[in-house]
Design a protein around this motif. Sequence first.
Motif, PDB file in Angstrom:
ATOM      1  N   PHE A   1      81.307 -33.178  49.529  1.00 31.65           N
ATOM      2  CA  PHE A   1      81.097 -34.301  50.446  1.00 31.65           C
ATOM      3  C   PHE A   1      79.757 -35.015  50.293  1.00 31.65           C
ATOM      4  N   THR A   2      78.899 -34.560  49.369  1.00 31.82           N
ATOM      5  CA  THR A   2      77.552 -35.116  49.304  1.00 31.82           C
ATOM      6  C   THR A   2      77.558 -36.582  48.890  1.00 31.82           C
ATOM      7  N   MET A   3      78.600 -37.030  48.234  1.00 29.91           N
ATOM      8  CA  MET A   3      78.693 -38.445  47.872  1.00 29.91           C
ATOM      9  C   MET A   3      78.693 -39.320  49.134  1.00 29.91           C
ATOM     10  N   VAL A   4      79.219 -38.791  50.243  1.00 30.60           N
ATOM     11  CA  VAL A   4      79.285 -39.555  51.493  1.00 30.60           C
ATOM     12  C   VAL A   4      77.911 -39.633  52.136  1.00 30.60           C
ATOM     13  N   THR A   5      77.256 -38.487  52.290  1.00 28.76           N
ATOM     14  CA  THR A   5      75.939 -38.489  52.929  1.00 28.76           C
ATOM     15  C   THR A   5      74.876 -39.122  52.039  1.00 28.76           C
ATOM     16  N   ASP A   6      75.115 -39.135  50.744  1.00 28.39           N
ATOM     17  CA  ASP A   6      74.149 -39.685  49.796  1.00 28.39           C
ATOM     18  C   ASP A   6      73.859 -41.158  50.080  1.00 28.39           C
ATOM     19  N   SER A   7      74.843 -41.857  50.601  1.00 25.51           N
ATOM     20  CA  SER A   7      74.658 -43.281  50.885  1.00 25.51           C
ATOM     21  C   SER A   7      73.639 -43.506  52.003  1.00 25.51           C
ATOM     22  N   ALA A   8      73.341 -42.437  52.778  1.00 27.25           N
ATOM     23  CA  ALA A   8      72.377 -42.561  53.874  1.00 27.25           C
ATOM     24  C   ALA A   8      71.047 -41.904  53.539  1.00 27.25           C
ATOM     25  N   ARG A   9      70.791 -41.631  52.267  1.00 27.79           N
ATOM     26  CA  ARG A   9      69.587 -40.868  51.950  1.00 27.79           C
ATOM     27  C   ARG A   9      68.304 -41.631  52.294  1.00 27.79           C
ATOM     28  N   GLY A  10      68.356 -42.955  52.254  1.00 28.59           N
ATOM     29  CA  GLY A  10      67.178 -43.722  52.654  1.00 28.59           C
ATOM     30  C   GLY A  10      66.882 -43.555  54.134  1.00 28.59           C
ATOM     31  N   ALA A  11      67.901 -43.688  54.961  1.00 31.44           N
ATOM     32  CA  ALA A  11      67.719 -43.566  56.406  1.00 31.44           C
ATOM     33  C   ALA A  11      67.339 -42.151  56.811  1.00 31.44           C
TER      34      ALA A  11
ATOM     35  N   ARG B   1      67.491 -23.253  50.001  1.00 32.94           N
ATOM     36  CA  ARG B   1      66.181 -23.863  49.770  1.00 32.94           C
ATOM     37  C   ARG B   1      66.220 -24.865  48.609  1.00 32.94           C
ATOM     38  N   ALA B   2      66.996 -24.556  47.584  1.00 28.37           N
ATOM     39  CA  ALA B   2      67.078 -25.479  46.446  1.00 28.37           C
ATOM     40  C   ALA B   2      67.675 -26.812  46.873  1.00 28.37           C
ATOM     41  N   GLN B   3      68.673 -26.785  47.717  1.00 33.61           N
ATOM     42  CA  GLN B   3      69.285 -28.025  48.189  1.00 33.61           C
ATOM     43  C   GLN B   3      68.325 -28.792  49.098  1.00 33.61           C
ATOM     44  N   ARG B   4      67.518 -28.097  49.879  1.00 29.40           N
ATOM     45  CA  ARG B   4      66.573 -28.761  50.780  1.00 29.40           C
ATOM     46  C   ARG B   4      65.573 -29.607  49.999  1.00 29.40           C
ATOM     47  N   ARG B   5      65.245 -29.156  48.797  1.00 31.14           N
ATOM     48  CA  ARG B   5      64.291 -29.922  47.990  1.00 31.14           C
ATOM     49  C   ARG B   5      64.858 -31.272  47.540  1.00 31.14           C
ATOM     50  N   LEU B   6      66.171 -31.433  47.662  1.00 38.01           N
ATOM     51  CA  LEU B   6      66.811 -32.690  47.269  1.00 38.01           C
ATOM     52  C   LEU B   6      66.899 -33.693  48.413  1.00 38.01           C
ATOM     53  N   GLY B   7      66.463 -33.288  49.608  1.00 39.29           N
ATOM     54  CA  GLY B   7      66.448 -34.211  50.738  1.00 39.29           C
ATOM     55  C   GLY B   7      67.514 -33.905  51.768  1.00 39.29           C
ATOM     56  N   THR B   8      67.346 -34.508  52.944  1.00 36.98           N
ATOM     57  CA  THR B   8      68.239 -34.216  54.066  1.00 36.98           C
ATOM     58  C   THR B   8      69.664 -34.692  53.817  1.00 36.98           C
TER      59      THR B   8
ATOM     60  N   ALA C   1      71.246 -34.677  51.013  1.00 36.94           N
ATOM     61  CA  ALA C   1      71.868 -33.635  50.176  1.00 36.94           C
ATOM     62  C   ALA C   1      72.153 -32.385  50.992  1.00 36.94           C
ATOM     63  N   VAL C   2      71.283 -32.058  51.922  1.00 36.50           N
ATOM     64  CA  VAL C   2      71.503 -30.897  52.791  1.00 36.50           C
ATOM     65  C   VAL C   2      72.755 -31.089  53.641  1.00 36.50           C
ATOM     66  N   LEU C   3      72.884 -32.252  54.255  1.00 33.85           N
ATOM     67  CA  LEU C   3      74.055 -32.501  55.106  1.00 33.85           C
ATOM     68  C   LEU C   3      75.349 -32.482  54.295  1.00 33.85           C
ATOM     69  N   GLY C   4      75.297 -33.064  53.087  1.00 34.28           N
ATOM     70  CA  GLY C   4      76.494 -33.036  52.243  1.00 34.28           C
ATOM     71  C   GLY C   4      76.889 -31.624  51.862  1.00 34.28           C
ATOM     72  N   ARG C   5      75.901 -30.803  51.500  1.00 31.00           N
ATOM     73  CA  ARG C   5      76.207 -29.417  51.146  1.00 31.00           C
ATOM     74  C   ARG C   5      76.675 -28.632  52.372  1.00 31.00           C
TER      75      ARG C   5
ATOM     76  N   ARG D   1      76.718 -38.833  40.727  1.00 30.08           N
ATOM     77  CA  ARG D   1      75.547 -37.957  40.885  1.00 30.08           C
ATOM     78  C   ARG D   1      75.883 -36.503  41.182  1.00 30.08           C
ATOM     79  N   TRP D   2      76.972 -36.226  41.846  1.00 34.72           N
ATOM     80  CA  TRP D   2      77.224 -34.881  42.345  1.00 34.72           C
ATOM     81  C   TRP D   2      78.488 -34.277  41.730  1.00 34.72           C
ATOM     82  N   SER D   3      78.607 -32.974  41.858  1.00 36.31           N
ATOM     83  CA  SER D   3      79.869 -32.310  41.520  1.00 36.31           C
ATOM     84  C   SER D   3      80.778 -32.457  42.727  1.00 36.31           C
ATOM     85  N   LEU D   4      81.422 -33.582  42.798  1.00 37.62           N
ATOM     86  CA  LEU D   4      82.046 -34.023  44.033  1.00 37.62           C
ATOM     87  C   LEU D   4      83.534 -33.700  44.119  1.00 37.62           C
ATOM     88  N   HIS D   5      84.072 -33.937  45.304  1.00 37.58           N
ATOM     89  CA  HIS D   5      85.485 -33.737  45.597  1.00 37.58           C
ATOM     90  C   HIS D   5      86.341 -34.475  44.569  1.00 37.58           C
TER      91      HIS D   5
END
Length: 496
Positions: free
Chosen positions: A324-334, A362-369, A371-375, A411-415
Amino acid sequence: MTATTLYAEAQTTAGRVRGFWRGEPGAGGSAAFLGIPFAKAPVGDLRFAAPVPVEPWDGVRDALAFGATAQRGDAGITLIPEPSVPGESTLNVNVFTPVPGDADAALPVLVWIHGGGYVSGSPASPWYDGQTFNRDGVVTVTISYRLGFDGFGHIEGAPSNRGVRDWLAALEWVQANIAAFGGDPARVTIAGQSAGGGAALRLLAMPAAQHLFHSAWALSAALADVPVDRSRALSARLAQLLGVAPTREGFASLPEEAIRDQQRKAATPASRDRLAGVRAVLGDGLSLGPAIDGDLITQPTIAALRDGVGSGKPLLLGATDDEFTMVTDSARGALRFVPASFALARLHVPRERRRAWLAGNRAQRRLGTAAVLGRFATDTVFRSTVVKVAEARGAAPTWVYRFSWPSPTRRWSLHCLDVPFWFDRLDEPHVAAIAGDAPPKDLAAAMHGAAVAFVRDDEPGWRRWADSPGVTRVFGGAASVPDVVPDGYASARALV
């Protein structure tokens, strides 16, 4: 079809059918039989009925084009190309075989159940063509089933779980007819992705389905297991929106499209909070799908597996790393300056649960919030399910995988990204949109090869979960990651 088309015929219990060859018979060719009905059209008096066997026909019936789909109209841009085909006879199967008419061939059989959240999807996707499995000695069948409220909604006076009953009827058809297409009814593997993967697990956990298949493979399985009270509540709300009684007569008085237009609204929480719908899906699951009706389905899937249902059948299951990270990725700026813990708290994730999960990611956290929400969504819906199912199965023959290759375009190993690799259909034109212009063919060879080995020999090529709990085959991981790791889903365990 052209003047040079080579045709093939096979005898079914309802009558003879005519398909067509792609390539040369006996020289790596594949014969396709499309749109063969396994039940009468579910319209009129049969609209909300259990599937009824099709009437026999005289002569030879053409099976040269895909049959009608339960999905209607243009589904818009989807990750998997899944066309809608108009018509009423939506309960049909497509058979792909290298040896039509050879009842002695007894090749293993793959039955594919499409995904789409139980509300959309189509068996007519070019990604689901069985030609590549035929090349490797596997007869392939894709099946259709009723979707959305027509297939899964609670209706007083109508049989429950009509879509599930369609799966069973299609598998009964396979048992009765697949030998005529060169397949062995005793060696049927059911498989599917997303809702189709959920269907495979649901069937594995159903006593009524055990005689219909030998093994199962679930890709990114989306379970539903809708509680009956929730199913009834949705039905009542939908009837209210439509202005009819919540009965078979009330819903039958409306055209199909009227119900379809309102079913999503009926399933959405009545709230001004924009996150309410997300919380509902993450907390309660899907609103439409197989329901615990106390009749056909008496237990949630994982509970039934824990009780030993399907324990004698081989199972292989897994998920992509970031469904699902492709969905949350669109909000990475906000979300750039929003702490991950705060974001999870807004989703009402309990403090101890979110702390434990964040500690394991922790590895996912380094990619931003974002990415965290998508994971987190991926782990909640898909990856934790893999672990729950594997552990519920105990000593039963179970294998687990991860698909980790990131899409160069998304960008991601997505659905859905793993599907063309699983089918080895990388040359299909629609694949480039999700996998780029040069997807790795060696990855397709590895994943498809594991699928063929599992369907043919019940042995994909790595250790069983029960022999080494947590062991996971990683497809498409980084060069530093071995093909098989000791605990491939460790980061999702806090949600198990």
